[in-house]
Design a protein around this motif. Structure first.
Motif, short mmCIF file in Angstrom:
data_model
loop_
_atom_site.label_atom_id
_atom_site.label_comp_id
_atom_site.label_asym_id
_atom_site.label_seq_id
_atom_site.Cartn_x
_atom_site.Cartn_y
_atom_site.Cartn_z
N ILE A 152 -51.12 82.15 50.86
CA ILE A 152 -52.07 82.65 49.97
C ILE A 152 -51.23 83.78 49.87
O ILE A 152 -52.47 84.35 48.59
CB ILE A 152 -53.30 82.89 51.33
N VAL A 153 -51.26 84.70 50.10
CA VAL A 153 -50.61 86.28 49.53
C VAL A 153 -49.52 85.97 48.91
O VAL A 153 -49.24 86.91 48.05
CB VAL A 153 -50.63 86.80 51.01
N GLY A 154 -48.11 85.35 49.38
CA GLY A 154 -47.18 85.19 48.97
C GLY A 154 -46.91 84.30 48.00
O GLY A 154 -46.40 85.11 46.31
N ARG A 155 -46.45 83.12 48.17
CA ARG A 155 -46.58 82.32 47.01
C ARG A 155 -47.98 82.00 46.28
O ARG A 155 -47.66 80.82 45.59
CB ARG A 155 -45.38 80.77 47.32
N GLY A 156 -49.42 82.00 46.94
CA GLY A 156 -50.28 81.34 46.00
C GLY A 156 -50.79 82.59 44.30
O GLY A 156 -49.66 83.13 44.19
N LEU A 157 -51.53 81.86 43.93
CA LEU A 157 -51.82 82.92 42.77
C LEU A 157 -52.56 84.56 43.76
O LEU A 157 -52.42 84.86 42.01
CB LEU A 157 -53.84 82.08 42.35
N ILE A 158 -53.34 84.43 44.38
CA ILE A 158 -53.81 85.36 44.65
C ILE A 158 -52.68 86.86 44.77
O ILE A 158 -53.22 87.78 44.53
CB ILE A 158 -54.15 85.63 46.38
N GLY A 159 -50.96 86.48 45.54
CA GLY A 159 -50.34 87.13 45.32
C GLY A 159 -49.56 87.99 44.25
O GLY A 159 -49.10 88.72 44.33
N ALA A 160 -49.76 86.69 42.91
CA ALA A 160 -49.71 87.67 41.97
C ALA A 160 -50.66 89.36 41.51
O ALA A 160 -49.37 89.78 40.41
CB ALA A 160 -49.59 86.40 40.58
N PHE A 161 -51.49 89.19 41.99
CA PHE A 161 -52.31 90.31 41.63
C PHE A 161 -51.71 91.74 42.58
O PHE A 161 -52.96 92.00 42.70
CB PHE A 161 -53.29 89.67 41.05
N GLY A 162 -50.94 91.09 43.93
CA GLY A 162 -50.87 91.57 44.68
C GLY A 162 -50.44 93.63 43.95
O GLY A 162 -50.51 94.90 44.46
N PRO A 163 -49.21 92.82 43.31
CA PRO A 163 -48.72 94.29 42.23
C PRO A 163 -50.14 95.19 42.15
O PRO A 163 -49.79 96.75 41.94
CB PRO A 163 -47.29 94.23 41.76
#
Length: 525
Positions: free
Chosen positions: A142-153
């Motif tokens: 969910i957070v690492g390799r998923g789409l949502i993780g791309a917006f973490g930074p």
């Protein structure tokens, strides 16, 4: 209104749609294109703060709903496996009952029992693997390799707000809330960005109470989900109880009450911050603090008894107002009713007298002892530990507290106990009077020292100023002449002093001779 509608729409998708993760991925891509997309064939160099706030809100809520959706699927799998295991167990019990009636021999029974146990062990192993798989999905997919993780930074950059680039309140609120929701999914992501979240909470504008209140509630959720990760930051969470905003203090107390009563965080010395809430201006905060202590007093280990010595010391060091301190401690000491706990608490408080750094701290300890229902053993302990607090009896508050204990003890004292009380009371009065005299004499001596030091400083400054005035505008030769003349004057003064001393000794000798002659004449006459 837009945020509430978006929240309900996302909730409906996860209820109605058979594969909500795909629909949510499409929503995120569409919002990304509208927020950061192409305008007139070129990439946008900037975007609206409102659009970005909406995008962050949707991103965070979808991340949280994906976590709930994954855990629901895991629960369905566990329940299905449990139903299969239960059915196998029932069939095995029926078969065992039939075989006991004589339809099969013992060797076959033991073999089938081993097979059933092996199947049950495999079922438990499969359940453990399912839980591990779900945790891996939450942690990495969910957070690492998923789409949502791309917006973490991007979330981290906006919440950090280096240089104050982002001034929109709604953007900062939405970004911080979204970051907290993403942190609740992954323990690794949470541990990495907890310092950033607490820094953002500390640096939040004083007028933005919504941001601080929402962050405190989100931190409570994180502490419930990852207690070990949030535990080192517990003192910073307690510090929010001193916030100027009533709303922030109320939310913080609610979160801490929930975590303490559910044993998610340990009750330590910081509980004195909650004790201060007993004197808060807001009535709801006072009532909530009382409720927490009432619930703690119902527990078998009675943590209030273990915390009281530290609460007394910390409140005294914090410089709490005298009336507030006494109201707080009167309420808390009312929960100590067992005689054994009272006896131990009296001993602990007495041993803290030598560690006090001011007379006000000793007065606070004496007041706390006077609020306990002292029995005969407590009176004997107070008499034995007299040397620990005798130097503080000159203070009026300290003496009054111990005098209250004596007067209260005389009402139920036995005849043999009255002698001990009278002796103790006499020592209290004696050392109180002597200590007061010593204290007053010490104050006078200190004042005299201060005056002498000031006088010496004034004289020294006058001498230096006089020398500066005398030596202004003089050449080196004149200074040497002056020095030589000064030396000559000193010599002359010394010679004059010596001659005066010699004349004085001569006159003394003459007068002595005259007195001796007169006495001889009188004797002969």
């Amino acid at each position: 209104a837009w945020f509430s509608a978006a929240e309900q729409a996302i909730n409906a998708i996860f209820v109605i749609w058979p594969e909500p993760e795909h629909a949510c991925a499409d929503i995120i891509r569409v919002l990304e294109a509208s927020t950061f997309g192409v305008s007139n064939g070129e990439m946008k160099s900037s975007c609206s703060s409102l659009r970005l706030a909406r995008f962050f809100f949707v991103l965070g809520h979808i991340a949280l709903k994906l976590l709930v959706y994954t855990e629901n699927l895991s629960g369905l799998v566990r329940r299905a496996n449990a139903a299969k295991t239960l059915a196998k167990q029932e069939n095995a019990d029926k078969a065992k009952a039939q075989k006991k009636s004589g339809k099969a021999n013992r060797g076959e029974d033991s073999d089938e029992d081993d097979e059933i146990e092996a199947e049950l062990g495999l079922a438990q192993q499969a359940e453990a693997e399912t839980e591990q798989r779900v945790a891996e999905i939450s942690e990495k997919e969910i957070v690492g390799r998923g789409l949502i993780g791309a917006f973490g930074p991007l979330l981290v950059r906006v919440v950090g707000n280096e240089g104050g680039l982002f001034s929109s309140e709604i953007l900062m609120q939405s970004a911080t809330l979204a970051l907290c929701k993403v942190m609740s999914i992954s323990s690794t992501f949470c541990e990495k960005h907890l310092p950033l979240l607490f820094t953002a909470l500390a640096n939040a504008p004083s007028h933005d109470t919504t941001l601080r209140a929402n962050t405190v509630v989100a931190l409570g959720d994180l502490a419930f989900r990852f207690p070990n990760a949030v535990e080192p930051y517990t003192p910073r969470l307690y510090a929010c109880l001193r916030d100027k905003s009533t709303r922030v203090r109320r939310h913080t107390l609610m979160v801490l009450t929930h975590l303490i009563l559910n044993d998610m965080i340990k009750v330590k010395g910081q509980v004195c911050e909650i004790a201060l809430c007993l004197q808060d201006k807001e009535a709801r905060i006072r009532d909530m603090a009382r409720l927490l202590f009432f619930e703690l007093s119902k527990r078998s280990n009675n943590p209030i008894y273990n915390l009281l010595p530290d609460i007394v010391s910390q409140l005294s060091q914090m410089g709490v107002l005298k009336d507030d301190f006494r109201n707080i401690m009167s309420f808390l000491l009312g929960f100590i009713k067992k005689e054994r706990q009272i006896e131990m608490l009296v001993e602990k408080l007495c041993h803290r007298f030598p560690k006090c750094k001011s007379i006000s701290q000793k007065a606070d300890l004496a007041f706390c002892i006077s609020q306990l229902k002292a029995n005969e053993k407590c009176i004997k302990s107070l008499s034995e530990f007299f040397k620990l607090y005798k130097d503080a009896l000159f203070d009026e508050d300290v003496f009054k507290s111990f005098a209250t204990i004596v007067s209260r003890a005389k009402k139920f004292a036995k005849p043999e106990m009255k002698e001990c009380l009278d002796e103790w009371e006499a020592k209290l009065r004696e050392h109180s009077a002597a200590g007061l005299e010593n204290h007053l004499a010490g104050n006078k001596a200190e004042k005299a020292k201060r005056r002498a030091a000031k006088r010496a400083a004034r004289n020294a400054s006058r001498k230096t100023q006089k020398k500066k005035v005398d030596y202004e505008g003089e050449t080196d030769e004149e200074e040497s002449v002056n020095l030589s003349s000064d030396n000559e004057e000193d010599k002359e003064n010394m010679s004059e002093n010596n001659s005066m001393q010699e004349n004085a000794t001569k006159t003394v000798r003459k007068s002595a001779r005259g007195r001796s002659r007169r006495t001889r004449g009188n004797i002969l006459a």
